[in-house]
Design an enzyme around this catalytic site. Sequence first.
Site: not given
Length: 617
Positions: A327, A356
């Site tokens: 993330d 990400e």
Amino acid sequence: MRKLLLTLSLFSSFTFAQIQKVEPMFWWKGMKNPELQILVYGKNISTYNLELSDNVKIKDIQKTENPNYVFVTINTNEVNKSSFKINIKNKNKVVDSYTYELKNRQANSANRNSFTSKDIVYLIMPDRFANGDESNDSKKELIDKANRQIPDGRHGGDLRGIINNIDYIQNLGATAVWLTPVNEDNQKQHSYHGYAQTDLYKIDARYGTNEDYRELSRQLNKRGMMLIQDYVTNHWGSLHWLIQDLPAKDWIHQFADGDNGFKRSNYRTTAQFDSNVAEIDKKEALDGWFDSTMPDMNQSNPLVVNYLTQNAIWWIEYAELGGMRVDTYPYNDKVGMAKWVKAITDEYPNFNVVGEAWMHSPAHIAYWQKDSKIAEIDNYNSYLPSVMDFPLFGAIPKAITEDESWDKGMIRIYDNFTNDFLYPNVNNMFVFMENHDTERFNEITNGNINDYKLGLTLISTVRGIPQVYYGSEIGMRGDKSKGDAAIRQDFPGGWKSDKQNAFTNDGRTTEQKQFHDFTAKIFNWRKNKEVIHSGKTKHFIPQNNVYVYFRYNDNESVMVVMNANTEKQTLKLDRFSEALNGFTSGKDIISNKNISVDTNNTISIDGKTSMIIELKK
């Protein structure tokens, strides 16, 4: 007098250090990196002597400004027993101990399979997918209780619900399952999303247990599928036990002019490589908190990086994972993260990690992929194997829904792929239409199934690893402007009280069947198509909003035609002669019709449709 002595004895014992936590709780023999750093936590524990039994040597002891922590480093190759004791001593007396276990690794663990371009990834938000165990919907020790009437509350989905529906996922054609975080998130509100974790070694009890998580992974592995863990390095929840009693002030980033150390990130992560950046902007981007309940971790602190590294490896080994998605990757200290991911891939050479990096320029995305020529300008290598193609994600709905012009329509897709030269490994990129943070694709297109088919055709046939978000395959919609809960609705049929069960063919509406059946058809076809997994691409500039490209290798070729117009289009095939050389016919796997591709002829395609033609000589 005897009563007084007993009382004094009890009082004395409680004043001695008590081991409250040990992390990692256990480890394994035979790791490529034999060095292990064990965190031992207890009241004033660093003021006592720490020894290991069975002549286990301590390579290093590190203490911090907080006396409640000791970090003990050992060489596991030098430990000849399956367990030893961590003893806390007051002078020469052992006042507390912990039995530390070194387990045997599974055979060939270091070479475990991981997701590649052969796979199709199915993204699930566990709280909203299926409730397989109603007994764990709420837990006394966890703050947020289940209530499906609260959009941003806990709804009760869990690991057992996913295990119960593996058949559905497999039949859809997906081969890998990415779950949003399932570690304990014991924040007071919005804990269902899992990104504010409060215990990195424990599955949230509302989802199940560590054993349930491993069972899910093993059940997937038995079917040739795999589990991808969503890993969060940038921030933890404010109620994490380590945050509540920081080992050191610099464990997290804190601002003197902030509110209790908090200052929100400006989210401008291009500061990572902007040669013109103002240092204050860079600091606030990278050190600022993602949210007030998510303290920003300091990956430039070696203890923090090592904690995160060992935790990730622990989960890979314990749960037999098939990959990780990280993330908010660019928000981290990039040097610390390069060490983190390299340590993982050194231990597991085949292991895939996707980051990400929510940026809009292909150059910005390419910077983060391992061996990037762009990052060489900074003498930097991220060692991150895979990245998410956010520029393509942004282009897809616009290209499909807008009228053609010089820079609009399908030319957006074409232009995206003209940047492929920037990426070190174009096949190792996530391609997707949406995820748990974005507007639902079917909301953007107003539920138009033809637009969905165009988008799905694209991500299923271009280079990279297609990822689909749960529910899209039955036409689920969600307006993000109404809040994140709108794009994270419960899958119909995941709860016993649901009136409809879309997990079954009979339970789907006619419209849902159209979405589902098309998805399953394309995905299951893709499984065995090496030409799609690793073939080359030749594409042609869109004309009249029709995009044509070929995926090919030495053995086969596939022609993809996408018509984003509402009207039928006719194409002269001689324009594609360099790609059609030697081929005269083919079969469209969507319509199951035989197609002539003689370059002296034309081909017609209906409006808002696509063709995937397996070419034949």
